[in-house]
Design an enzyme around this catalytic site. Structure first.
Site, short mmCIF file in Angstrom:
data_model
loop_
_atom_site.label_atom_id
_atom_site.label_comp_id
_atom_site.label_asym_id
_atom_site.label_seq_id
_atom_site.Cartn_x
_atom_site.Cartn_y
_atom_site.Cartn_z
N HIS A 95 -6.52 -7.07 -0.64
CA HIS A 95 -6.57 -5.64 -0.88
C HIS A 95 -5.72 -5.28 -2.11
O HIS A 95 -4.68 -5.88 -2.34
CB HIS A 95 -6.03 -4.87 0.33
CG HIS A 95 -6.72 -5.18 1.62
ND1 HIS A 95 -6.25 -6.13 2.51
CD2 HIS A 95 -7.85 -4.68 2.16
CE1 HIS A 95 -7.06 -6.19 3.54
NE2 HIS A 95 -8.05 -5.32 3.36
N ASP A 154 -4.83 -12.85 3.30
CA ASP A 154 -6.06 -12.36 3.93
C ASP A 154 -7.29 -12.56 3.05
O ASP A 154 -8.39 -12.12 3.42
CB ASP A 154 -5.93 -10.90 4.34
CG ASP A 154 -5.25 -10.03 3.30
OD1 ASP A 154 -4.97 -10.53 2.19
OD2 ASP A 154 -5.00 -8.85 3.59
N ASP A 188 -3.03 -10.59 -2.51
CA ASP A 188 -3.63 -10.05 -1.29
C ASP A 188 -5.09 -9.68 -1.57
O ASP A 188 -5.45 -9.35 -2.71
CB ASP A 188 -2.85 -8.81 -0.87
CG ASP A 188 -3.16 -8.35 0.55
OD1 ASP A 188 -2.36 -8.65 1.45
OD2 ASP A 188 -4.20 -7.70 0.76
N HIS A 220 0.82 -1.22 0.00
CA HIS A 220 0.00 0.00 0.00
C HIS A 220 0.85 1.27 0.00
O HIS A 220 0.31 2.36 -0.23
CB HIS A 220 -0.92 0.03 1.21
CG HIS A 220 -2.01 -1.00 1.18
ND1 HIS A 220 -2.85 -1.16 0.10
CD2 HIS A 220 -2.39 -1.93 2.10
CE1 HIS A 220 -3.70 -2.15 0.35
NE2 HIS A 220 -3.44 -2.63 1.55
#
Length: 310
Positions: free
Chosen positions: A165, A244, A163, A126
């Site tokens: 995200h 995740d 991931d 990120h």
């Protein structure tokens, strides 16, 4: 050829607020499972070095790097965004996390260890060119990829991100680099809220809805990632390995199972065997349910080691 296992005790010293999901126990959950399965004896252990400022600034603005260094507190916590903060040991942990990818790249290019798993934190995908966010300070995988491009002069470097995200930071840093292919699957709408430049030639973003299960996930990878990777013919492949998206992880809304992580890792390794001299470097991103994280990361490493036959 042995698989490298790269980590450092400093990565355990970075802590944010109490009960924060991005906790030191994430690393020990993985290492405990690797030991329990008898894999540690067959991995080549390396301690992650500190990334240099020059290496960090390949991916980040120099003013931003300076800001992170200056934000490092002598005591207590200092927030750099609402859910991302530094303690007195965070800077060292972040330097080690970025340094792990640098070392893994050097090992892969030299042939000393063509595959590596970097069990490090804080994560990185990120972190944008000039901003920390989402538990991330330096973009570890982008720093490693740019080391391959700028230091080792590789022409075709691929990053795949599974991931839950979106790897917005990796896209931000690499979106205009003609030597880098970025492939990402992620839940959308979801944090960080940006859907990505979907299906551009070198930015293969695949937003998927909450509740996505293994069959739909595999179909998406087969129809998007694999053709793009095969067309690009990468000389090395990096994995932003976030676990995740697992059904047991409450930080996301996907419903992937252990077998899906085995499958996607195997698909990546097959492409690497065909085009990249087998070179695959995996860097830990998300994964916050400690039980499923330890188990899935261990199966992921087993595939990197060539011990799964699918």
């Amino acid at each position: 050829m042995p698989t490298a296992y790269i980590t450092h005790p400093d990565c355990l010293r970075h802590e944010m607020v109490e009960f924060h999901p991005e906790c030191p126990q994430r690393l020990t959950a993985i290492e405990d499972q690797l030991s329990a399965k008898g894999l540690m004896d067959f991995l080549r252990y390396y301690e992650a070095p500190n990334a240099t400022i020059e290496q960090l600034e390949r991916a980040h603005d120099n003013k931003y790097v300076e800001e992170i260094y200056n934000h490092s507190p002598l005591e207590g916590l200092r927030h750099v965004d609402p859910d991302t903060c530094m303690n007195p040991f965070t800077l060292e942990a972040a330097q080690r996390s970025a340094g792990a990818g640098i070392l893994a790249t050097d090992l892969a290019v030299s042939g000393d260890a063509k595959r590596a798993f970097c069990n490090v934190r804080p994560p990185g995908h990120h972190a944008e060119k000039d901003a920390a966010m989402g538990f991330c300070f330096f973009n570890n995988v982008a720093i490693a990829a740019l080391h391959a491009i700028e230091h080792h002069k590789l022409k075709r470097v691929a990053i795949v991100d599974f991931d839950v995200h979106h790897g917005n930071g990796t896209e931000d840093i690499l979106s205009h680099n003609p030597h880098a292919l970025f492939c990402s699957t992620y839940q959308h709408p979801f944090y960080p809220g940006y859907a990505g430049k979907t299906m551009e030639e070198l930015m293969v973003n695949v937003p998927l809805p909450a509740g996505t299960k293994g069959a739909d996930y595999r179909k998406a990878v087969e129809e998007t990632w694999i053709p793009a990777l095969r067309k690009f013919k990468p000389e090395i492949i990096y994995i932003s390995a976030g676990f995740d998206a697992h059904i047991d992880d409450e930080m996301g809304g996907f419903s992937l199972m252990d077998s899906d992580y085995i499958w996607v890792t195997d698909q990546i390794c097959k492409v690497a065997d065909e085009f990249s001299q087998g070179r695959v470097i995996s860097m830990l991103e998300g994964g916050y349910d400690l039980v499923s994280l330890g188990r899935c990361a261990t199966e992921h490493v087993r595939v990197l080691m060539g011990l799964h036959h699918i």
